[in-house]
Design a protein around this motif. Structure first.
Motif, short mmCIF file in Angstrom:
data_model
loop_
_atom_site.label_atom_id
_atom_site.label_comp_id
_atom_site.label_asym_id
_atom_site.label_seq_id
_atom_site.Cartn_x
_atom_site.Cartn_y
_atom_site.Cartn_z
N LYS A 2 0.83 -1.21 0.00
CA LYS A 2 0.00 0.00 0.00
C LYS A 2 0.86 1.26 0.00
CE LYS A 2 -3.86 2.36 2.21
NZ LYS A 2 -3.26 3.68 1.89
N ARG A 3 1.94 1.23 0.81
CA ARG A 3 2.82 2.40 0.87
C ARG A 3 3.39 2.70 -0.51
NH1 ARG A 3 7.16 0.84 4.45
NH2 ARG A 3 5.61 1.07 6.08
N GLU A 4 3.79 1.67 -1.24
CA GLU A 4 4.41 1.91 -2.54
C GLU A 4 3.39 2.32 -3.59
OE1 GLU A 4 8.24 0.39 -4.97
OE2 GLU A 4 7.24 -1.06 -3.67
N THR A 5 2.22 1.72 -3.59
CA THR A 5 1.22 2.14 -4.58
C THR A 5 0.80 3.60 -4.32
OG1 THR A 5 -0.52 1.10 -3.23
CG2 THR A 5 0.33 -0.16 -5.09
N ASP A 6 0.67 3.98 -3.05
CA ASP A 6 0.39 5.38 -2.73
C ASP A 6 1.51 6.29 -3.24
OD1 ASP A 6 -1.95 4.65 -1.48
OD2 ASP A 6 -1.15 4.84 0.56
N ALA A 7 2.75 5.84 -3.08
CA ALA A 7 3.89 6.65 -3.50
C ALA A 7 3.94 6.81 -5.02
CB ALA A 7 5.18 6.04 -2.99
N TYR A 8 3.52 5.80 -5.77
CA TYR A 8 3.49 5.95 -7.23
C TYR A 8 2.48 7.01 -7.64
CZ TYR A 8 6.80 2.41 -8.63
OH TYR A 8 7.97 1.71 -8.86
N ARG A 9 1.39 7.12 -6.92
CA ARG A 9 0.43 8.17 -7.23
C ARG A 9 1.02 9.54 -6.91
NH1 ARG A 9 -2.82 4.09 -4.69
NH2 ARG A 9 -3.97 2.94 -6.28
N HIS A 10 1.76 9.61 -5.82
CA HIS A 10 2.44 10.85 -5.47
C HIS A 10 3.46 11.21 -6.55
CE1 HIS A 10 4.30 13.83 -2.74
NE2 HIS A 10 5.44 13.43 -3.28
N ALA A 11 4.25 10.24 -6.99
CA ALA A 11 5.27 10.48 -8.01
C ALA A 11 4.66 10.99 -9.31
CB ALA A 11 6.06 9.20 -8.28
N GLN B 27 26.37 17.53 -11.88
CA GLN B 27 25.08 17.74 -12.53
C GLN B 27 24.02 16.80 -11.98
OE1 GLN B 27 25.23 17.12 -16.77
NE2 GLN B 27 23.07 17.64 -17.08
N VAL B 28 24.40 15.54 -11.81
CA VAL B 28 23.47 14.53 -11.30
C VAL B 28 23.01 14.90 -9.88
CG1 VAL B 28 23.35 12.15 -10.46
CG2 VAL B 28 24.20 12.63 -12.76
N HIS B 29 23.94 15.33 -9.04
CA HIS B 29 23.57 15.67 -7.67
C HIS B 29 22.71 16.93 -7.61
CE1 HIS B 29 25.72 12.79 -4.97
NE2 HIS B 29 26.18 12.45 -6.15
N GLU B 30 22.94 17.86 -8.51
CA GLU B 30 22.06 19.04 -8.56
C GLU B 30 20.66 18.64 -8.99
OE1 GLU B 30 21.66 23.39 -10.75
OE2 GLU B 30 23.64 22.45 -10.56
N LEU B 31 20.56 17.77 -10.00
CA LEU B 31 19.25 17.29 -10.44
C LEU B 31 18.57 16.49 -9.34
CD1 LEU B 31 20.09 16.20 -14.10
CD2 LEU B 31 18.66 18.13 -13.40
N ALA B 32 19.36 15.72 -8.57
CA ALA B 32 18.79 14.96 -7.46
C ALA B 32 18.17 15.91 -6.43
CB ALA B 32 19.86 14.09 -6.81
N GLY B 33 18.85 17.01 -6.14
CA GLY B 33 18.29 17.99 -5.23
C GLY B 33 16.98 18.57 -5.74
N ARG B 34 16.91 18.85 -7.03
CA ARG B 34 15.68 19.38 -7.61
C ARG B 34 14.54 18.37 -7.50
NH1 ARG B 34 17.84 21.99 -13.31
NH2 ARG B 34 19.32 23.47 -12.40
N LEU B 35 14.85 17.11 -7.83
CA LEU B 35 13.82 16.07 -7.74
C LEU B 35 13.28 15.96 -6.32
CD1 LEU B 35 15.17 13.03 -9.81
CD2 LEU B 35 13.25 14.50 -10.36
N LEU B 36 14.18 15.93 -5.35
CA LEU B 36 13.75 15.74 -3.98
C LEU B 36 12.93 16.93 -3.49
CD1 LEU B 36 13.85 13.78 -1.61
CD2 LEU B 36 15.84 15.02 -0.76
N ARG B 37 13.31 18.14 -3.88
CA ARG B 37 12.55 19.32 -3.47
C ARG B 37 11.12 19.25 -4.01
NH1 ARG B 37 13.54 24.75 -2.01
NH2 ARG B 37 11.52 25.56 -1.32
N ARG B 38 10.97 18.86 -5.26
CA ARG B 38 9.63 18.77 -5.84
C ARG B 38 8.83 17.64 -5.19
NH1 ARG B 38 11.73 18.70 -10.96
NH2 ARG B 38 10.16 17.24 -11.69
N TRP B 39 9.49 16.54 -4.88
CA TRP B 39 8.84 15.44 -4.17
C TRP B 39 8.35 15.92 -2.80
CZ3 TRP B 39 8.30 10.08 -5.45
CH2 TRP B 39 7.85 9.28 -4.40
N HIS B 40 9.21 16.61 -2.06
CA HIS B 40 8.85 17.11 -0.72
C HIS B 40 7.76 18.18 -0.79
CE1 HIS B 40 12.88 15.87 1.39
NE2 HIS B 40 12.11 14.85 1.10
N ASP B 41 7.84 19.04 -1.78
CA ASP B 41 6.91 20.17 -1.84
C ASP B 41 5.51 19.79 -2.28
OD1 ASP B 41 8.80 21.92 -0.95
OD2 ASP B 41 9.08 22.99 -2.85
N HIS B 42 5.35 18.64 -2.91
CA HIS B 42 4.00 18.19 -3.29
C HIS B 42 3.38 17.55 -2.05
CE1 HIS B 42 0.82 17.22 -6.12
NE2 HIS B 42 0.70 16.07 -5.46
#
Length: 298
Positions: free
Chosen positions: A61-70, A114-129
Motif C-alpha cells: 500500500k505504501r508503494e502504490t500510494d507513492a506511485y500516485r504521489h510520483a 550535474q546529477v547531484h544538482e538534479l537529485a536535489g531538484r527532484l527531492l525538493r519537488r517530491w517534498h513540496d508536493h
C-alpha cells in the motif's frame, strides 16, 4: 539473471497476462540487500516494465500510494508510472525509465555534480508536493527518534575506545538531544531511500529519474538526506553544494542540527557494524563521517 517468463510464479503470470500480454523473458532485478522484495524486469516485444512483489500488505500500500504521489510531483522521465497493482498478490506493475542506475556508473566530476544538482531538484519537488499527514505520523517519527537516541547510547558504550573526545561528545549529543530537537520540525512526504542506487541517469537526455518507493512515508525532510550526509558528503563537499543548489534552499538551523545528529547516529552504526563484522568499507565510512562531522561541529 535472465529467466524464461514461465519461471515466474503461476499466479503472477496469470495476473500479468491481463496487463502485459506476450511477456517473453524476465530478468531478476531484486536488490541483494532486500531479500524480502522480489523484482523482475519484463520484456514484451519492444516494451519493458518492472513487476514487484512487496514483502507485506503494508509496504504494498505504501508503494502504490507513492506511485500516485510520483505521478503528481514528477514527470514521466523522472519517475516510473504505475500500470497496475494487486493487493492480494502484493504485486505492482510499473513502467521502466530509460537510463542506468547512478550507483553503477563511472561519472566524470562534471556529470556527477550535474546529477547531484538534479537529485536535489527532484527531492525538493517530491517534498513540496504535499500529502495529508496521517494522525499517527508524528507519533511514529518520535518513536523512531527515541530508538535512534537509544542506539546512539549503545554505540557509545561499544565504541568508546574507538572514538576521539569530539566524536564521543557528538554521539552523546545524539543520545541526549535528538528527540527534543526534532519534536516540532515539520513533517513532509519522504521518498525514504534517497540515494544513488535509486537514481537513474539518462545520459542521452541529460535527465535524472527516481525509482523504488517502498519506503515512502511521512517524516522529517532531512531524513531523505541522511545517507548522502553520511556516505558521500563527508569526503565530497562539492556534491553537497551541488545538491543544495538543486534543492533550492539551505536547511534551517534546527534542520541542520537534526541532520548532523541523525547522520552521526548512522555513522556510529556503520562503525559499530564494520568492527563487529570486520567490514573495512563500513569501518572507513563510519570513521570518515564521524571525523568530518565532529570537525565541522566544533
Amino acid at each position: 539473471m535472465m529467466l524464461d517468463a514461465a519461471s515466474l510464479p503461476a499466479d503472477l503470470r496469470r495476473w500479468l497476462a491481463d496487463h502485459l500480454p506476450g511477456v517473453g523473458c524476465a530478468t531478476d532485478a531484486s536488490w541483494p540487500q532486500r531479500t524480502e522484495s522480489r523484482v523482475w524486469r519484463l520484456e514484451a516485444g519492444t516494451t519493458a516494465v518492472y513487476v514487484k512483489i512487496s514483502p507485506s500488505p503494508e509496504t504494498h500500500k505504501r508503494e502504490t500510494d507513492a506511485y500516485r504521489h510520483a505521478a503528481a510531483a514528477l514527470s514521466r522521465e523522472e519517475a516510473p508510472r504505475l500500470i497496475a497493482a494487486d493487493p492480494a498478490l502484493q504485486a505492482i506493475l510499473v513502467t521502466a525509465l530509460d537510463g542506468k542506475v547512478v550507483r553503477e556508473l563511472p561519472l566524470t566530476a562534471t556529470v556527477e555534480a550535474q546529477v547531484h544538482e538534479l537529485a536535489g531538484r527532484l527531492l525538493r519537488r517530491w517534498h513540496d508536493h504535499a500529502e495529508p499527514v496521517p494522525p499517527q505520523a508524528r507519533k511514529g517519527v518520535m518513536a523512531s527518534m527515541d530508538n535512534q537516541a537509544s542506539e546512539a547510547s549503545a554505540c557509545l558504550d561499544n565504541l568508546n575506545r574507538h572514538l576521539t573526545g569530539a566524536e564521543r561528545a557528538l554521539v552523546s549529543e545524539v543520545a541526549r538531544d535528538l528527540p527534543a530537537l526534532t519534536a516540532d520540525l515539520p513533517l513532509v512526504y519522504l521518498h525514504g531511500d534517497f540515494s544513488p542506487r535509486n537514481w537513474v541517469w539518462n545520459a542521452k537526455t541529460q535527465t535524472l529519474g527516481l525509482i523504488d518507493f517502498e519506503m515512502a512515508d511521512h517524516a522529517l525532510a532531512v531524513q531523505d538526506m541522511i545517507w548522502l550526509s553520511g556516505a558521500v558528503w563527508p569526503t565530497r563537499s562539492d556534491l553537497r553544494k551541488s545538491f543544495f543548489t538543486g534543492y533550492g534552499r539551505e536547511l534551517t538551523t534546527k534542520e541542520h542540527q537534526a541532520l548532523l545528529l541523525l547522520t552521526t547516529r548512522l555513522a556510529a552504526s556503520y562503525l559499530a557494524a564494520g568492527l563487529a563484522n570486520n567490514d573495512q568499507v563500513l569501518i572507513d565510512r563510519g570513521r570518515n563521517a564521524l571525523s568530518e562531522l565532529a570537525r565541522t561541529h566544533t
